[in-house]
Design a protein around this motif. Structure first.
Motif, PDB file in Angstrom:
ATOM      1  N   ARG A  77      44.549  45.681  49.519  1.00  0.00           N
ATOM      2  CA  ARG A  77      44.245  45.300  48.144  1.00  0.00           C
ATOM      3  C   ARG A  77      42.865  45.764  47.680  1.00  0.00           C
ATOM      4  N   ASP A  78      41.859  45.720  48.578  1.00  0.00           N
ATOM      5  CA  ASP A  78      40.478  45.953  48.157  1.00  0.00           C
ATOM      6  C   ASP A  78      39.921  47.318  48.533  1.00  0.00           C
ATOM      7  N   ALA A  79      40.523  47.992  49.510  1.00  0.00           N
ATOM      8  CA  ALA A  79      39.971  49.269  49.966  1.00  0.00           C
ATOM      9  C   ALA A  79      40.892  50.449  49.684  1.00  0.00           C
ATOM     10  N   LEU A  80      42.152  50.353  50.065  1.00  0.00           N
ATOM     11  CA  LEU A  80      43.038  51.512  50.023  1.00  0.00           C
ATOM     12  C   LEU A  80      43.827  51.665  48.739  1.00  0.00           C
ATOM     13  N   PHE A  81      44.183  50.550  48.117  1.00  0.00           N
ATOM     14  CA  PHE A  81      45.054  50.598  46.945  1.00  0.00           C
ATOM     15  C   PHE A  81      44.408  49.834  45.791  1.00  0.00           C
ATOM     16  N   LEU A  82      45.008  49.962  44.622  1.00  0.00           N
ATOM     17  CA  LEU A  82      44.485  49.320  43.422  1.00  0.00           C
ATOM     18  C   LEU A  82      45.563  48.421  42.808  1.00  0.00           C
ATOM     19  N   PRO A  83      45.298  47.136  42.644  1.00  0.00           N
ATOM     20  CA  PRO A  83      46.245  46.260  41.947  1.00  0.00           C
ATOM     21  C   PRO A  83      46.292  46.578  40.454  1.00  0.00           C
ATOM     22  N   LEU A  84      47.355  46.140  39.820  1.00  0.00           N
ATOM     23  CA  LEU A  84      47.477  46.294  38.375  1.00  0.00           C
ATOM     24  C   LEU A  84      46.320  45.579  37.678  1.00  0.00           C
ATOM     25  N   LEU A  85      45.974  44.397  38.183  1.00  0.00           N
ATOM     26  CA  LEU A  85      44.845  43.617  37.686  1.00  0.00           C
ATOM     27  C   LEU A  85      43.954  43.247  38.864  1.00  0.00           C
ATOM     28  N   ARG A  86      42.684  43.041  38.604  1.00  0.00           N
ATOM     29  CA  ARG A  86      41.778  42.566  39.635  1.00  0.00           C
ATOM     30  C   ARG A  86      41.369  41.135  39.304  1.00  0.00           C
ATOM     31  N   MET A  87      41.074  40.382  40.342  1.00  0.00           N
ATOM     32  CA  MET A  87      40.667  39.003  40.144  1.00  0.00           C
ATOM     33  C   MET A  87      39.154  38.929  40.030  1.00  0.00           C
ATOM     34  N   GLY A  88      38.692  38.344  38.956  1.00  0.00           N
ATOM     35  CA  GLY A  88      37.262  38.208  38.760  1.00  0.00           C
ATOM     36  C   GLY A  88      36.688  37.055  39.540  1.00  0.00           C
ATOM     37  N   PRO A  89      35.353  36.924  39.578  1.00  0.00           N
ATOM     38  CA  PRO A  89      34.714  35.827  40.312  1.00  0.00           C
ATOM     39  C   PRO A  89      35.143  34.451  39.829  1.00  0.00           C
ATOM     40  N   ASP A  90      35.576  34.355  38.558  1.00  0.00           N
ATOM     41  CA  ASP A  90      36.043  33.085  38.019  1.00  0.00           C
ATOM     42  C   ASP A  90      37.531  32.870  38.258  1.00  0.00           C
ATOM     43  N   MET A  91      38.134  33.739  39.102  1.00  0.00           N
ATOM     44  CA  MET A  91      39.550  33.662  39.450  1.00  0.00           C
ATOM     45  C   MET A  91      40.453  33.917  38.243  1.00  0.00           C
ATOM     46  N   ARG A  92      39.956  34.688  37.290  1.00  0.00           N
ATOM     47  CA  ARG A  92      40.748  35.079  36.125  1.00  0.00           C
ATOM     48  C   ARG A  92      41.022  36.578  36.200  1.00  0.00           C
ATOM     49  N   PRO A  93      42.159  37.032  35.655  1.00  0.00           N
ATOM     50  CA  PRO A  93      42.489  38.458  35.715  1.00  0.00           C
ATOM     51  C   PRO A  93      41.493  39.325  34.951  1.00  0.00           C
ATOM     52  N   GLU A  94      41.175  40.476  35.552  1.00  0.00           N
ATOM     53  CA  GLU A  94      40.352  41.499  34.913  1.00  0.00           C
ATOM     54  C   GLU A  94      41.077  42.833  35.018  1.00  0.00           C
ATOM     55  N   PRO A  95      40.700  43.825  34.213  1.00  0.00           N
ATOM     56  CA  PRO A  95      41.378  45.125  34.296  1.00  0.00           C
ATOM     57  C   PRO A  95      41.285  45.742  35.682  1.00  0.00           C
ATOM     58  N   GLY A  96      42.368  46.359  36.100  1.00  0.00           N
ATOM     59  CA  GLY A  96      42.419  47.134  37.331  1.00  0.00           C
ATOM     60  C   GLY A  96      43.055  48.464  36.984  1.00  0.00           C
ATOM     61  N   LEU A  97      44.243  48.726  37.534  1.00  0.00           N
ATOM     62  CA  LEU A  97      44.989  49.898  37.078  1.00  0.00           C
ATOM     63  C   LEU A  97      45.322  49.756  35.601  1.00  0.00           C
ATOM     64  N   ALA A  98      45.622  48.537  35.173  1.00  0.00           N
ATOM     65  CA  ALA A  98      45.855  48.279  33.749  1.00  0.00           C
ATOM     66  C   ALA A  98      44.515  48.106  33.048  1.00  0.00           C
ATOM     67  N   GLU A  99      44.282  48.923  32.010  1.00  0.00           N
ATOM     68  CA  GLU A  99      43.033  48.773  31.271  1.00  0.00           C
ATOM     69  C   GLU A  99      43.144  47.691  30.208  1.00  0.00           C
ATOM     70  N   SER A 100      44.390  47.338  29.826  1.00  0.00           N
ATOM     71  CA  SER A 100      44.591  46.263  28.863  1.00  0.00           C
ATOM     72  C   SER A 100      46.013  45.740  28.993  1.00  0.00           C
ATOM     73  N   TRP A 101      46.255  44.574  28.428  1.00  0.00           N
ATOM     74  CA  TRP A 101      47.594  43.998  28.428  1.00  0.00           C
ATOM     75  C   TRP A 101      47.752  43.094  27.221  1.00  0.00           C
ATOM     76  N   GLU A 102      49.012  42.874  26.882  1.00  0.00           N
ATOM     77  CA  GLU A 102      49.335  42.068  25.707  1.00  0.00           C
ATOM     78  C   GLU A 102      50.499  41.148  26.039  1.00  0.00           C
ATOM     79  N   LEU A 103      50.328  39.871  25.729  1.00  0.00           N
ATOM     80  CA  LEU A 103      51.393  38.900  25.913  1.00  0.00           C
ATOM     81  C   LEU A 103      52.011  38.603  24.558  1.00  0.00           C
ATOM     82  N   ALA A 104      53.294  38.898  24.418  1.00  0.00           N
ATOM     83  CA  ALA A 104      54.032  38.590  23.193  1.00  0.00           C
ATOM     84  C   ALA A 104      54.751  37.268  23.409  1.00  0.00           C
ATOM     85  N   GLY A 105      54.187  36.193  22.874  1.00  0.00           N
ATOM     86  CA  GLY A 105      54.732  34.881  23.154  1.00  0.00           C
ATOM     87  C   GLY A 105      54.584  34.590  24.629  1.00  0.00           C
ATOM     88  N   ASP A 106      55.633  34.044  25.229  1.00  0.00           N
ATOM     89  CA  ASP A 106      55.570  33.766  26.664  1.00  0.00           C
ATOM     90  C   ASP A 106      56.725  34.407  27.410  1.00  0.00           C
TER      91      ASP A 106
END
Length: 562
Positions: A77-106
Motif C-alpha cells: 500500500r505505501d511503497a510499491l503500489f498506489l491506492p485510489l485514495l490515501r488516508m490522511g493523518p486525520d483518518m479522512r480520505p485524501e487524493p491518491g490515484l484519484a485526484e478528485s471524486w464526486e458523490l451523487a447522493g448516496d
C-alpha cells in the motif's frame, strides 16, 4: 497518538492477521511519532543511500489483491503500489490515484484519475485498472482478505480512461475501503484466473505504480526496492533514498544486534526486553496500534461451549501481570477486539476482573468439580478438564505468555497444556473445517473498520476467521445493523452493543492491546509512524549524509540494488 522514547534527539510529528512480530530513556514525547530533528529544514534533506529495514517474518504475496500478512500489506500500500485514495493523518480520505471524486447522493461515486501515474513498466495507470481491481476483490475466488470493505459497492463503469463510476448502497464511511486497497495492473493480471491469483508469479515479481519499484527477492529473504524516478511530483516525487531493503531476521536478539552494529537502520517488532540497550544514536518509536492479543476458545467443544466456563477461564488469567512482566507496561488489558485508539471503542467497558475465587465458583456452577481430589476438575463424564492451548512456537513472547496462562489456570483446577507450532501448521489447525484446537493464542491487527462479521457472526461459522464457533442472535443483530448504518453516529450504538456482548460471553479471552515498537538509527530521518502504518512516510525517509551514511548491505543486496 504516539510516543517516542530514547536517548537521541526527539521531536513530535504520529485486518489482516499479524503473527506476533512480536525505552527506558531520558526523553518522552507524545503525538505523532517521528524520528528526526525538529530544526532540520528541507534544504538539509539528503538524497541517496540505502535504508535497511529488519523484520521478523518474510513478506507474502506482493499483490494488492491477495496480500494478507500485515507487513506485506504495508509494503504493497505505501511503497510499491498506489491506492485510489490515501488516508490522511486525520483518518479522512485524501487524493491518491484519484485526484478528485464526486458523490451523487448516496448511491453513485465518480472518480477522476490523475493522468501522470505510470506502472513501473511505463504503462499508464487508467480507469481500466481500477475497474479490474474492483471486480477482482469482489470475486470470492480471488481470495481478497477483507471483502467487507466493498460489501456496499455493487458495480463499476469505465466512463473513459480517466473516469470511473461506481454504484453503491448507503453506508458509513463509503470511501474508506479505497484508502486501504491499492490498485492492481489489468494488463499484467487479467489473464490470471481468480482462483490462481494467490499463486501468480507476479506476487514475487510485482510491477507497481508507487514511490518504489521492485528490484529483487533473494533466496536469503531479502527484498530490494529502488526509488521510482517517475513518481508524480504532486504525490511527493521520487523518494529521498535510492534503495529500500527489507531483511528477514526472525530472532529479536539478532535484530537488536544488527541495529546496534549498524547493519540495519530500522527494526520492526523491537522487543521491550531490549529497550534498555538503546543509546547514543539509537532510539525507539512507540505508536498506538490496532493490535490485540487473545486466546480464542473453541466453543464447538464442550465444556468451552458454556459461557460460564469461558468467562471463568478469562477471570483466572492475570492479564495485567502479563502486560507488566512481559511487556514492561507497554500495553493495556483488553476488553474487546476494538482498541482504545479507535473511535468506536466502548470506553465504559471494564476488563473481566482477575478473580480466582469467582472463576472457581463459575466452574462449579457449570458442573465441574474435583471429585477425586487430584487438583484437576472433572467433566460430567469423569474425564479431567484438560485443554491444549496452541500458539506460534517461534514467538518467545507468546511462549512466556502461554506459560503464565498455564500457571493461572492450574490455580483453578484446569489442566492447560501450551503447545508451540510452526506458523503454517498452526494456521492449518485453527482454520481447518475440523478446527483442531481447544484454545489458540494469537494476535490480531484490527482493520481501520473492524470486521466483526468474519470473526463472530453465525453466517461466517464455516469461514476461516470464525475461530471460536461462537454465535449469538443479539450479536448477529448488532453486526447486521452496522452494515445498514449510514453514518458514524448511527453506527456507534451498534459498536458499543457488540463489544458489550463479546465482553459478556468471552468467546475470546482478550489479553491485552499492545503498541508498535520499532528501533531506529538516528541517521535515518523523517520516519513517522501512526495508526495508518509503519511505512506511511517511507517516501520521505532520508539518511544523514545520503549514500555515505547507508547501513551496511551485503554483496548480494548491493548487486541486486545496482
Amino acid at each position: 497518538m504516539g510516543t517516542r522514547t530514547g536517548l537521541g534527539r526527539v521531536t513530535t510529528g504520529l485486518f489482516g492477521w499479524r503473527w506476533p512480530v512480536v525505552v527506558i530513556g531520558l526523553v518522552v514525547t507524545s503525538g505523532c511519532a517521528e524520528v528526526g530533528d525538529a530544526d532540520a529544514g528541507e534544504d538539509e534533506v539528503a538524497i541517496g543511500g540505502t535504508a535497511v529495514i529488519a523484520g521478523p517474518v518474510d513478506l507474502g504475496n506482493l499483490n494488492p489483491l491477495v496480500a494478507v500478512e500485515a507487513t506485506t500489506q504495508e509494503f504493497v500500500r505505501d511503497a510499491l503500489f498506489l491506492p485510489l485514495l490515501r488516508m490522511g493523518p486525520d483518518m479522512r480520505p485524501e487524493p491518491g490515484l484519484a485526484e478528485s471524486w464526486e458523490l451523487a447522493g448516496d448511491t453513485l461515486v465518480t472518480f477522476t484519475l490523475r493522468d501522470d501515474v505510470l506502472w513501473h513498466d511505463s504503462t499508464p495507470t487508467t480507469a481500466a485498472d481500477v475497474a479490474f481491481t474492483f471486480r477482482a476483490v469482489k470475486d470470492p475466488e480471488t481470495g481478497f482478505p477483507d471483502p467487507v470493505r466493498f460489501a456496499a459497492w455493487d458495480s463499476v463503469e469505465v466512463v473513459d480512461t480517466r473516469t470511473v463510476r461506481f454504484h453503491v448502497r448507503p453506508g458509513p464511511d463509503p470511501l474508506f475501503g479505497w484508502t486501504l486497497t491499492a490498485i492492481a495492473p489489468v494488463h499484467l493480471l487479467a489473464d490470471v484466473p481468480p482462483a490462481d491469483m494467490a499463486q501468480a508469479a507476479f506476487n514475487r515479481d510485482p510491477v507497481g505504480n508507487g514511490p518504489f519499484r521492485f528490484v529483487s527477492w533473494s533466496a536469503n529473504d531479502r527484498v530490494v526496492l529502488e526509488a521510482n524516478q517517475d513518481y508524480p511530483v504532486a504525490l511527493g516525487g521520487r523518494p529521498n533514498v535510492d534503495r529500500l531493503v527489507y531483511r528477514v531476521i526472525p530472532e529479536s536478539t539478532a535484530r537488536v544486534a544488527e541495529l546496534v552494529s549498524g547493519g540495519v537502520d530500522l527494526a520492526f517488532g523491537y522487543p521491550v526486553s531490549d529497550l534498555a540497550q538503546l543509546s547514543g544514536g539509537l532510539s525507539a518509536v512507540e505508536t498506538d496500534a490496532r493490535q490485540v492479543s487473545f486466546v480464542a476458545w473453541n466453543a464447538r467443544r464442550p465444556p468451552l461451549d458454556d459461557q460460564r466456563v469461558r468467562r471463568a477461564l478469562s477471570m483466572a488469567i492475570d492479564r495485567r501481570e502479563i502486560v507488566t512482566l512481559l511487556r514492561a507496561g507497554h500495553g493495556s488489558v483488553a476488553v474487546s477486539t476494538v482498541p482504545p485508539s479507535h473511535w468506536a471503542f466502548n470506553a465504559d467497558l471494564r476488563p473481566v476482573p482477575f478473580d480466582t475465587a469467582g472463576a472457581r465458583a463459575l466452574l462449579e456452577e457449570a458442573g465441574l468439580a474435583d471429585s477425586d481430589g487430584d487438583g484437576v476438575l472433572e467433566l460430567a463424564d469423569g474425564e479431567p478438564f484438560s485443554i491444549e492451548i496452541k500458539f506460534p512456537g517461534q514467538d518467545t513472547n507468546f511462549r512466556s505468555s502461554s506459560e503464565m496462562v498455564r500457571s493461572d489456570l492450574a490455580a483453578i483446577g484446569v489442566d492447560a497444556r501450551p503447545l508451540g507450532l510452526e506458523g503454517g501448521t498452526l494456521i492449518g489447525d485453527v482454520t481447518s473445517p475440523e478446527r483442531r484446537f481447544d484454545g489458540v493464542m494469537l494476535s490480531l491487527e484490527i482493520e481501520m473498520r473492524p470486521n466483526l462479521r468474519d470473526l463472530f457472526h453465525s453466517g461466517s461459522m464455516d469461514g476461516p476467521l470464525q475461530l471460536s464457533g461462537y454465535a449469538d442472535p443479539d450479536l448477529d443483530a448488532a453486526i447486521d445493523a452496522l452494515a445498514q448504518a449510514t453514518d458514524r453516529d448511527a453506527e456507534r450504538g451498534h459498536w458499543l452493543r457488540a463489544q458489550e456482548l463479546l465482553a459478556r460471553d468471552q468467546p475470546w479471552t482478550f489479553l491485552y492491546y499492545f503498541p508498535n515498537l520499532a528501533g531506529v538509527s538516528q541517521r535515518l530521518r523523517g520516519v513517522e509512524m501512526d495508526l495508518r502504518g509503519r511505512l506511511v512516510s517511507v517516501a520521505d525517509w532520508w539518511l544523514e549524509g545520503g549514500a555515505a551514511e547507508s547501513a551496511e548491505v551485503d554483496g548480494a543486496d548491493a548487486d541486486a540494488a545496482g
